[in-house]
Write a protein that holds these residues in place. Structure first.
Motif, PDB file in Angstrom:
ATOM      1  N   PRO A   1       1.785  20.980  -6.367  1.00 27.77           N
ATOM      2  CA  PRO A   1       1.307  20.694  -5.011  1.00 27.77           C
ATOM      3  C   PRO A   1      -0.129  21.130  -4.725  1.00 27.77           C
ATOM      4  CG  PRO A   1       2.967  22.426  -4.985  1.00 27.77           C
ATOM      5  CD  PRO A   1       2.934  21.882  -6.373  1.00 27.77           C
ATOM      6  N   VAL A   2      -0.547  22.267  -5.236  1.00 26.30           N
ATOM      7  CA  VAL A   2      -1.886  22.763  -4.925  1.00 26.30           C
ATOM      8  C   VAL A   2      -2.950  21.867  -5.558  1.00 26.30           C
ATOM      9  CG1 VAL A   2      -3.481  24.702  -5.194  1.00 26.30           C
ATOM     10  CG2 VAL A   2      -1.088  25.119  -4.582  1.00 26.30           C
ATOM     11  N   HIS A   3      -2.817  21.579  -6.821  1.00 18.69           N
ATOM     12  CA  HIS A   3      -3.823  20.766  -7.509  1.00 18.69           C
ATOM     13  C   HIS A   3      -3.711  19.284  -7.153  1.00 18.69           C
ATOM     14  CE1 HIS A   3      -5.281  24.226  -9.614  1.00 18.69           C
ATOM     15  NE2 HIS A   3      -4.060  24.495 -10.058  1.00 18.69           N
ATOM     16  N   ALA A   4      -2.534  18.847  -6.723  1.00 17.64           N
ATOM     17  CA  ALA A   4      -2.372  17.455  -6.286  1.00 17.64           C
ATOM     18  C   ALA A   4      -3.208  17.184  -5.043  1.00 17.64           C
ATOM     19  CB  ALA A   4      -0.900  17.139  -6.014  1.00 17.64           C
ATOM     20  N   VAL A   5      -3.304  18.169  -4.161  1.00 17.32           N
ATOM     21  CA  VAL A   5      -4.129  18.010  -2.959  1.00 17.32           C
ATOM     22  C   VAL A   5      -5.575  17.711  -3.364  1.00 17.32           C
ATOM     23  CG1 VAL A   5      -5.095  19.232  -0.965  1.00 17.32           C
ATOM     24  CG2 VAL A   5      -2.658  19.412  -1.471  1.00 17.32           C
ATOM     25  N   ARG A   6      -6.110  18.479  -4.279  1.00 13.54           N
ATOM     26  CA  ARG A   6      -7.489  18.252  -4.727  1.00 13.54           C
ATOM     27  C   ARG A   6      -7.615  16.895  -5.425  1.00 13.54           C
ATOM     28  NH1 ARG A   6     -12.044  20.678  -4.441  1.00 13.54           N
ATOM     29  NH2 ARG A   6     -11.114  22.612  -3.736  1.00 13.54           N
ATOM     30  N   ALA A   7      -6.639  16.514  -6.208  1.00 13.69           N
ATOM     31  CA  ALA A   7      -6.698  15.225  -6.901  1.00 13.69           C
ATOM     32  C   ALA A   7      -6.705  14.060  -5.905  1.00 13.69           C
ATOM     33  CB  ALA A   7      -5.522  15.092  -7.873  1.00 13.69           C
ATOM     34  N   ILE A   8      -5.915  14.168  -4.849  1.00 14.12           N
ATOM     35  CA  ILE A   8      -5.890  13.126  -3.814  1.00 14.12           C
ATOM     36  C   ILE A   8      -7.251  13.043  -3.129  1.00 14.12           C
ATOM     37  CG2 ILE A   8      -4.919  12.521  -1.552  1.00 14.12           C
ATOM     38  CD1 ILE A   8      -2.230  13.722  -2.686  1.00 14.12           C
ATOM     39  N   VAL A   9      -7.810  14.189  -2.792  1.00 10.92           N
ATOM     40  CA  VAL A   9      -9.122  14.215  -2.142  1.00 10.92           C
ATOM     41  C   VAL A   9     -10.186  13.613  -3.057  1.00 10.92           C
ATOM     42  CG1 VAL A   9     -10.959  15.769  -1.341  1.00 10.92           C
ATOM     43  CG2 VAL A   9      -8.618  16.057  -0.513  1.00 10.92           C
ATOM     44  N   GLU A  10     -10.102  13.877  -4.330  1.00 12.61           N
ATOM     45  CA  GLU A  10     -11.086  13.300  -5.266  1.00 12.61           C
ATOM     46  C   GLU A  10     -10.975  11.772  -5.307  1.00 12.61           C
ATOM     47  OE1 GLU A  10     -13.717  14.766  -6.558  1.00 12.61           O
ATOM     48  OE2 GLU A  10     -12.995  16.522  -5.455  1.00 12.61           O
ATOM     49  N   LEU A  11      -9.760  11.248  -5.244  1.00  8.82           N
ATOM     50  CA  LEU A  11      -9.589   9.790  -5.188  1.00  8.82           C
ATOM     51  C   LEU A  11     -10.245   9.230  -3.929  1.00  8.82           C
ATOM     52  CD1 LEU A  11      -5.837   9.466  -6.257  1.00  8.82           C
ATOM     53  CD2 LEU A  11      -7.843   8.814  -7.609  1.00  8.82           C
ATOM     54  N   TRP A  12     -10.002   9.861  -2.799  1.00 16.21           N
ATOM     55  CA  TRP A  12     -10.590   9.406  -1.536  1.00 16.21           C
ATOM     56  C   TRP A  12     -12.102   9.548  -1.555  1.00 16.21           C
ATOM     57  CZ3 TRP A  12      -6.680  11.809   2.426  1.00 16.21           C
ATOM     58  CH2 TRP A  12      -5.535  10.991   2.471  1.00 16.21           C
ATOM     59  N   ARG A  13     -12.583  10.645  -2.116  1.00 15.29           N
ATOM     60  CA  ARG A  13     -14.026  10.863  -2.184  1.00 15.29           C
ATOM     61  C   ARG A  13     -14.699   9.711  -2.940  1.00 15.29           C
ATOM     62  NH1 ARG A  13     -16.907  15.331  -1.903  1.00 15.29           N
ATOM     63  NH2 ARG A  13     -15.156  16.728  -2.201  1.00 15.29           N
ATOM     64  N   ARG A  14     -14.123   9.317  -4.065  1.00 13.58           N
ATOM     65  CA  ARG A  14     -14.699   8.201  -4.840  1.00 13.58           C
ATOM     66  C   ARG A  14     -14.662   6.902  -4.045  1.00 13.58           C
ATOM     67  NH1 ARG A  14     -11.913  10.647  -9.270  1.00 13.58           N
ATOM     68  NH2 ARG A  14     -10.251   9.109  -9.097  1.00 13.58           N
ATOM     69  N   ASP A  15     -13.533   6.642  -3.371  1.00 20.44           N
ATOM     70  CA  ASP A  15     -13.421   5.430  -2.562  1.00 20.44           C
ATOM     71  C   ASP A  15     -14.422   5.426  -1.415  1.00 20.44           C
ATOM     72  OD1 ASP A  15     -11.496   4.207  -4.074  1.00 20.44           O
ATOM     73  OD2 ASP A  15      -9.847   4.639  -2.704  1.00 20.44           O
ATOM     74  N   LEU A  16     -14.592   6.564  -0.768  1.00 23.69           N
ATOM     75  CA  LEU A  16     -15.553   6.648   0.329  1.00 23.69           C
ATOM     76  C   LEU A  16     -16.971   6.390  -0.166  1.00 23.69           C
ATOM     77  CD1 LEU A  16     -14.102   9.712   2.248  1.00 23.69           C
ATOM     78  CD2 LEU A  16     -14.266   7.368   3.118  1.00 23.69           C
TER      79      LEU A  16
ATOM     80  N   ALA B   1       0.830  -1.207   0.000  1.00 21.38           N
ATOM     81  CA  ALA B   1       0.000   0.000   0.000  1.00 21.38           C
ATOM     82  C   ALA B   1       0.863   1.254   0.000  1.00 21.38           C
ATOM     83  CB  ALA B   1      -0.929  -0.007   1.213  1.00 21.38           C
ATOM     84  N   SER B   2       1.919   1.264   0.805  1.00 22.35           N
ATOM     85  CA  SER B   2       2.822   2.416   0.873  1.00 22.35           C
ATOM     86  C   SER B   2       3.465   2.688  -0.471  1.00 22.35           C
ATOM     87  CB  SER B   2       3.914   2.176   1.924  1.00 22.35           C
ATOM     88  OG  SER B   2       3.364   2.068   3.199  1.00 22.35           O
ATOM     89  N   ASP B   3       3.958   1.631  -1.107  1.00 23.51           N
ATOM     90  CA  ASP B   3       4.603   1.799  -2.412  1.00 23.51           C
ATOM     91  C   ASP B   3       3.627   2.347  -3.449  1.00 23.51           C
ATOM     92  OD1 ASP B   3       6.934   0.821  -1.277  1.00 23.51           O
ATOM     93  OD2 ASP B   3       6.821  -1.144  -2.262  1.00 23.51           O
ATOM     94  N   ALA B   4       2.421   1.787  -3.475  1.00 20.83           N
ATOM     95  CA  ALA B   4       1.426   2.220  -4.456  1.00 20.83           C
ATOM     96  C   ALA B   4       0.998   3.667  -4.206  1.00 20.83           C
ATOM     97  CB  ALA B   4       0.213   1.294  -4.423  1.00 20.83           C
ATOM     98  N   LEU B   5       0.740   4.002  -2.961  1.00 21.23           N
ATOM     99  CA  LEU B   5       0.299   5.362  -2.650  1.00 21.23           C
ATOM    100  C   LEU B   5       1.416   6.385  -2.850  1.00 21.23           C
ATOM    101  CD1 LEU B   5      -1.931   4.562   0.429  1.00 21.23           C
ATOM    102  CD2 LEU B   5      -2.700   5.497  -1.766  1.00 21.23           C
ATOM    103  N   THR B   6       2.634   6.027  -2.504  1.00 20.75           N
ATOM    104  CA  THR B   6       3.765   6.931  -2.723  1.00 20.75           C
ATOM    105  C   THR B   6       3.945   7.200  -4.215  1.00 20.75           C
ATOM    106  OG1 THR B   6       4.851   6.193  -0.691  1.00 20.75           O
ATOM    107  CG2 THR B   6       6.251   7.254  -2.356  1.00 20.75           C
ATOM    108  N   ALA B   7       3.842   6.160  -5.015  1.00 21.47           N
ATOM    109  CA  ALA B   7       3.964   6.332  -6.468  1.00 21.47           C
ATOM    110  C   ALA B   7       2.851   7.234  -7.003  1.00 21.47           C
ATOM    111  CB  ALA B   7       3.926   4.975  -7.168  1.00 21.47           C
ATOM    112  N   ARG B   8       1.639   7.049  -6.505  1.00 17.32           N
ATOM    113  CA  ARG B   8       0.505   7.857  -6.975  1.00 17.32           C
ATOM    114  C   ARG B   8       0.662   9.314  -6.550  1.00 17.32           C
ATOM    115  NH1 ARG B   8      -2.487   9.235 -10.793  1.00 17.32           N
ATOM    116  NH2 ARG B   8      -4.648   9.630 -10.314  1.00 17.32           N
ATOM    117  N   ILE B   9       1.064   9.550  -5.311  1.00 12.31           N
ATOM    118  CA  ILE B   9       1.260  10.921  -4.834  1.00 12.31           C
ATOM    119  C   ILE B   9       2.362  11.609  -5.630  1.00 12.31           C
ATOM    120  CG2 ILE B   9       2.133  12.279  -2.869  1.00 12.31           C
ATOM    121  CD1 ILE B   9       0.534  10.246  -1.081  1.00 12.31           C
ATOM    122  N   THR B  10       3.447  10.902  -5.874  1.00 17.12           N
ATOM    123  CA  THR B  10       4.552  11.452  -6.660  1.00 17.12           C
ATOM    124  C   THR B  10       4.085  11.811  -8.067  1.00 17.12           C
ATOM    125  OG1 THR B  10       6.132  10.163  -5.364  1.00 17.12           O
ATOM    126  CG2 THR B  10       6.893  10.983  -7.504  1.00 17.12           C
ATOM    127  N   GLU B  11       3.297  10.933  -8.662  1.00 14.73           N
ATOM    128  CA  GLU B  11       2.761  11.173 -10.006  1.00 14.73           C
ATOM    129  C   GLU B  11       1.848  12.406 -10.012  1.00 14.73           C
ATOM    130  OE1 GLU B  11      -0.312   8.978 -13.113  1.00 14.73           O
ATOM    131  OE2 GLU B  11       0.491   7.852 -11.416  1.00 14.73           O
TER     132      GLU B  11
END
Length: 192
Positions: free
Chosen positions: A82-97, A65-75
């Motif tokens: 950094p600013v738009h990556a925060v929103r992109a991460i939240v959108e991924l979590w929103r869909r999962d939730l 999980a760490s490897d996959a998430l680190t790769a995704r965050i880096t991508e």
């Protein structure tokens, strides 16, 4: 799940299932029986692939999980900054939730809070990598190094906290509030 077993083997299927179950149930709430039922792996494969028992399974799931998430965050940082990556991460979590009826959290956070010391260490390392990745992305764009490091910590801790609140409140509102504030704080730092 049987198709997954044929493609990646029982060990991969169990590791993938453990990640999914850690996200929803945490370390204490995930047993070998749960992992076997979720993965469809044969019962006899448990101690063949994880001779050190549940601790090894949790450790390997945390690493995956760490490897996959680190790769995704880096991508996301590379593609969006950094600013738009925060929103992109939240959108991924929103869909999962939404997909899991607010049960899926972060498997790395689950490991960080669990009783398996080696998994806690792996989770701590991953969280530090995420902080550093945000800090580096901010610093590359002109934010002083010390401030970028503080902002990296703020981003990761605020996002993790918002995910916990969203699950507990069964609402994406905490994610929305945090992403708006993080975008503002990071945006101001970048404009200086």
């Amino acid at each position: 799940m049987a198709q997954q077993n044929r493609r990646g083997g029982a060990k991969q299927a169990m590791t993938t299932s453990a990640v999914a179950l850690l996200r929803e149930r945490g370390v204490a709430g995930t047993s070998f029986a749960d992992v076997l039922a979720h993965s469809g792996a044969p019962r006899g494969s448990v101690y063949h692939h994880f001779p050190r028992g549940k601790a090894q399974l949790v450790e390997e799931a945390t690493r995956a999980a760490s490897d996959a998430l680190t790769a995704r965050i880096t991508e996301l940082l590379r593609e969006h900054g950094p600013v738009h990556a925060v929103r992109a991460i939240v959108e991924l979590w929103r869909r999962d939730l939404a997909r899991t009826d607010y049960t899926a959290g972060c498997p790395v956070a689950a490991a960080a809070l669990g009783p398996v010391e080696s998994a806690r260490e792996l989770a701590g390392n991953a969280l530090r990598e995420w902080e550093a990745a945000f800090a580096e992305a901010l610093h590359r764009r002109g934010v002083p190094e010390r401030q970028a490091a503080s902002l990296g910590t703020l981003v990761v801790s605020a996002l993790q906290g918002a995910l916990v609140l969203a699950r507990a409140q069964r609402s994406a509102a905490p994610l929305d509030a945090v992403v708006t504030e993080l975008e503002s704080v990071c945006g101001v730092a970048l404009e200086r």
